[in-house]
Enzyme design. Sequence first.
Site, mmCIF file in Angstrom:
data_model
loop_
_atom_site.group_PDB
_atom_site.id
_atom_site.type_symbol
_atom_site.label_atom_id
_atom_site.label_comp_id
_atom_site.label_asym_id
_atom_site.label_seq_id
_atom_site.Cartn_x
_atom_site.Cartn_y
_atom_site.Cartn_z
ATOM 1 N N THR A 23 46.258 0.504 -21.144
ATOM 2 C CA THR A 23 45.031 -0.057 -20.231
ATOM 3 C C THR A 23 44.158 1.073 -20.092
ATOM 4 O OG1 THR A 23 44.466 -0.975 -18.312
ATOM 5 C CG2 THR A 23 46.399 0.334 -18.066
ATOM 6 N N ASP A 66 42.879 1.092 -17.175
ATOM 7 C CA ASP A 66 42.898 1.184 -15.658
ATOM 8 C C ASP A 66 43.897 2.298 -15.192
ATOM 9 O OD1 ASP A 66 42.927 -2.511 -15.561
ATOM 10 O OD2 ASP A 66 41.221 -0.993 -15.833
HETATM 11 O O1 F6P Z 1 42.463 -4.329 -17.446
HETATM 12 C C1 F6P Z 1 41.429 -3.754 -18.127
HETATM 13 C C2 F6P Z 1 39.896 -4.445 -17.645
HETATM 14 O O2 F6P Z 1 38.847 -4.016 -18.259
HETATM 15 C C3 F6P Z 1 39.847 -4.325 -16.259
HETATM 16 O O3 F6P Z 1 39.472 -2.937 -15.885
HETATM 17 C C4 F6P Z 1 39.102 -5.244 -15.813
HETATM 18 O O4 F6P Z 1 38.794 -5.758 -14.256
HETATM 19 C C5 F6P Z 1 39.254 -6.646 -16.752
HETATM 20 O O5 F6P Z 1 39.841 -5.682 -17.805
HETATM 21 C C6 F6P Z 1 38.360 -7.467 -17.327
HETATM 22 O O6 F6P Z 1 39.085 -8.527 -17.635
HETATM 23 P P1 F6P Z 1 38.368 -9.386 -18.829
HETATM 24 O O7 F6P Z 1 38.650 -8.617 -20.039
HETATM 25 O O8 F6P Z 1 39.481 -10.535 -19.111
HETATM 26 O O9 F6P Z 1 37.173 -9.734 -18.494
#
Ligand code: F6P
Length: 374
Positions: A134, A136
């Site tokens: 991730t 994050d």
């Molecule tokens: O978990 C990675 C991430 O990019 C987070 O930082 C962000 O909040 C989320 O995914 C966004 O989710 P999606 O790709 O479903 O819009």
Amino acid sequence: MNAKKVGILTAGGDSPGLNAAIRGFGKSAIGHYKMDLVGFRDGITGLVEDHYEPLDSRALSGILTVGGTILGTSRDKVHKFPTPDGVVDMVPRVVENYERAGLDALIMLGGGGTAKNAKRLVDAGLNVIHLPKTIDNDIAMTDTTFGFATATEIATEAIDRVHSTAHSHHRIILTEIMGHRAGWLTLGAGIAGGADIILIPEIPYTVDSVAATISERTKRGSTFSVVAVAEGARDVADTADYEAARLLVRAAKTPEAQRAARAHLKNVEDLQREHTFKLARELEAATGLEARVTILGYVQRGGSPSAADRLLATRLGAAAAELVADGHFGVMVAAHGELAEPVALDEVAGKVKLVPADHAWIRAARMVGTGLGD
Ligand code: F6P
């Protein structure tokens, strides 16, 4: 003895390094341990729909530097799988498909949600290993996750670049950075990019504190400020509303109460989604400076992985192949310094690694005079 047959999938948000990890595992499994490898399409969906294809050395060639995931991904939960007839627990279906495919093991590359899916499949008796992915960096029990280093580079370069317009126009530039509920990416890129103020979810901010930091800078002759804002950062009041809404969800005892509490939480999240634009307006009013917002969004997940992520993904992937060969399952392969070590999924699933208030990065930011909004 027949060669071990292993399935691999990528789930959750895409991130740089996923293909490097598929390659690291695949080349070790196929080349070193003579295993057979199949790749499931689009994460949990591929497991449920029995959609997979063989992965051989040719399929793994040339993917080390490729962004995204060659397998595709999804965010589905295995026990709450959406179907035209409603949400279905697909764990039994996945067990059936795993057995019909003749798998000896399943490798799941993903974030916190994937760790929970992996744990559910382990509890259903499958041989599963999770690799921490991730941007994050919010997965417990591992020093870091692949994707984080590359996203930090990308966000740092963005902060470097917005300095140009900030000092040219004497503006406050707010750069919103991903990270979900954690502040690692914003804190790391904010420090590396020399942001004057860094706002993260773990430290609820006040507009007065942020404005005071900017006014101090103005008094010292700085005509601009760059603010790195985590997408999950909130001011003190919004934080109280958000935490109260999350508490209601945790406290809800009946399905009806759960539905109402979740609807309320979503409403609060929707109301707070534009918090960086709201902060920009508040800072303009408080300081008299112009403020502009840049949302980095999915740029942070794009493109070729950094060397650090390629190295990490390869190390973790190779370690996973060794664990399969040793028959060691039900674990996440964690980065611990230079080591790649198995950690029981019980200790990972359902946990989020947030930035501790006394973390070394926090101390360093304060020492160099960065405002943290408190
Ligand atoms: O978990 C990675 C991430 O990019 C987070 O930082 C962000 O909040 C989320 O995914 C966004 O989710 P999606 O790709 O479903 O819009």
